[in-house]
Design an enzyme around this catalytic site. Structure first.
Site, PDB file in Angstrom:
ATOM      1  N   ASP A 133      42.969 105.946  66.808  1.00 35.78           N
ATOM      2  CA  ASP A 133      43.334 107.324  66.485  1.00 35.78           C
ATOM      3  C   ASP A 133      42.649 107.757  65.184  1.00 35.78           C
ATOM      4  O   ASP A 133      43.178 108.566  64.438  1.00 35.78           O
ATOM      5  CB  ASP A 133      44.870 107.421  66.364  1.00 35.78           C
ATOM      6  N   LEU A 168      47.704 103.194  70.727  1.00 31.23           N
ATOM      7  CA  LEU A 168      46.460 102.810  71.389  1.00 31.23           C
ATOM      8  C   LEU A 168      45.345 102.537  70.394  1.00 31.23           C
ATOM      9  O   LEU A 168      45.295 103.150  69.322  1.00 31.23           O
ATOM     10  CB  LEU A 168      46.005 103.925  72.343  1.00 31.23           C
ATOM     11  N   CYS A 187      53.346 109.757  87.921  1.00 33.53           N
ATOM     12  CA  CYS A 187      54.352 110.750  87.514  1.00 33.53           C
ATOM     13  C   CYS A 187      55.033 111.352  88.738  1.00 33.53           C
ATOM     14  O   CYS A 187      56.147 111.871  88.648  1.00 33.53           O
ATOM     15  CB  CYS A 187      53.708 111.875  86.706  1.00 33.53           C
ATOM     16  N   CYS A 190      57.865 114.455  89.427  1.00 28.72           N
ATOM     17  CA  CYS A 190      58.738 114.656  88.264  1.00 28.72           C
ATOM     18  C   CYS A 190      58.182 115.722  87.321  1.00 28.72           C
ATOM     19  O   CYS A 190      56.987 115.735  87.009  1.00 28.72           O
ATOM     20  CB  CYS A 190      58.895 113.334  87.510  1.00 28.72           C
ATOM     21  N   ASP A 242      59.876 114.132  69.924  1.00 26.56           N
ATOM     22  CA  ASP A 242      59.933 113.133  71.001  1.00 26.56           C
ATOM     23  C   ASP A 242      60.612 113.650  72.264  1.00 26.56           C
ATOM     24  O   ASP A 242      60.885 112.875  73.183  1.00 26.56           O
ATOM     25  CB  ASP A 242      60.694 111.883  70.530  1.00 26.56           C
ATOM     26  N   CYS A 248      61.644 111.268  79.692  1.00 22.53           N
ATOM     27  CA  CYS A 248      60.787 110.641  80.704  1.00 22.53           C
ATOM     28  C   CYS A 248      61.489 109.460  81.372  1.00 22.53           C
ATOM     29  O   CYS A 248      61.932 108.526  80.697  1.00 22.53           O
ATOM     30  CB  CYS A 248      59.483 110.175  80.069  1.00 22.53           C
TER      31      CYS A 248
END
Length: 324
Positions: A133, A168, A187, A190, A242, A248
């Site tokens: 990142d 990551l 996914c 959803c 979040d 999720c």
């Protein structure tokens, strides 16, 4: 450089896991991915990147501009989930999980540097460069290509093993390694993340408009005040958001407690009070957020974010009182 057993994909993966990475996958570099380039350009043309002008860096569209000799990317993921929960109550400020503990850049860079150094020690012709990142690399795109996880409807990478609570990183190298199969999409139908976002920042599946995103505005927006269209929907968030991850199903079912002690919450990051952050001094900010990724949110921004929440709460309570 000899193509010896030491440079096999399995040995590289074993080394990455030995260094503490929870997931590792390999993606080969075989030209420019025209589909990804078009997707990024279309997103930029819509202005969905806000003030993040670095997204326009041409190196993001061609990894060979980052490292001309690159043949493979060793992509890694580090689980950062802890079982801690935020307290209920409007008086508390909310900080995104990614910022609860030690700065993830520091944690990842230490491990990535070890992996890159090890690769270079295999042969004098080996070159390696690492990012987390921190450079013009599309971390999520490469993570999906390497089979780490898929880019979800909320723009985050979801892994089967840990949900989306992962950081990551990647090592670029001139070694030609056998690549993994890209991750497939899971996914399904959803749409919980789209429905839960209070500002409608996920304009359609897989498309996020930073201009409407609470995380973007609380972390990246350097203006003196936050947009009036955003402030009524802050819900206590002062550093990231979040919401789309909390709802999720993959996170609710597969989140696992990380074994990385550096990611355990620092005192004061789980339940800070809005009134305290609204008047935090530069010195207190410096002390409270030492070695924290939250240092990207400067003290004046943190005060702004906390005050915006307090103002929104006050307006809401006044409105409710008038309607009684």
């Amino acid at each position: 450089m000899n193509d010896c057993a030491l440079t096999s994909s399995s040995v590289v993966k074993e080394k990455a896991r030995e260094l503490g990475f929870h997931q590792v996958g390999i993606a080969s570099v075989d030209g420019v991915d025209a589909t990804e380039v078009q997707r990024l350009q279309a997103w930029m043309e819509l202005g969905y990147h806000g003030d993040m002008e670095w997204m326009a860096n041409p190196k993001r569209q061609d990894i060979r501009l980052v490292m001309p000799e690159v043949r493979s990317l060793v992509c890694v993921a580090l689980n950062y989930y802890t079982p801690d929960q935020r307290p209920e109550g409007e008086e508390y400020a909310k900080i995104s999980r990614y910022g609860w503990g030690r700065d993830y850049h520091k944690v990842l860079h230490k491990k990535l540097k070890q992996l890159a150094t090890w690769l270079e020690s295999l042969d004098e012709g080996v070159k390696a460069r690492y990012y987390a990142d921190t450079g013009p690399v599309q971390d999520k795109v490469w993570a999906q290509k390497a089979g780490i996880g898929w880019i979800a409807k909320n723009g985050n990478v979801i892994t089967r093993e840990y949900g989306s609570w992962v950081f990551l990183g990647e090592v670029l190298t001139n070694i030609e390694l056998e690549s993994d199969r890209p991750a497939t999409q899971h996914c399904g139908t959803c749409t919980r993340c789209l429905e839960a976002c209070p500002t409608g920042a996920i304009t359609e599946p897989f498309v996020v408009d930073a201009n409407r995103c609470i995380a973007y505005h609380t972390i990246e927006n350097r203006a003196e005040t936050l947009p009036e269209t955003l402030t009524p929907h802050l819900q206590g968030w002062v550093a990231g958001c979040d919401i789309c991850q909390d709802v999720c199903p993959w996170n609710q079912r597969f989140a696992k407690v990380s074994d990385v002690t550096d990611f355990r919450p620092y005192a004061g990051n789980l339940a800070p009070k809005l009134v305290e952050l609204a008047q935090i001094s530069d010195q207190e900010w410096d002390r409270q957020f030492t070695a924290s990724a939250l240092r990207r949110i400067k003290p004046e921004m943190l005060r702004r974010n906390a005050r915006a929440n307090l103002d929104a709460s006050r307006l809401k309570n006044d409105s409710e009182s008038n309607n009684i």
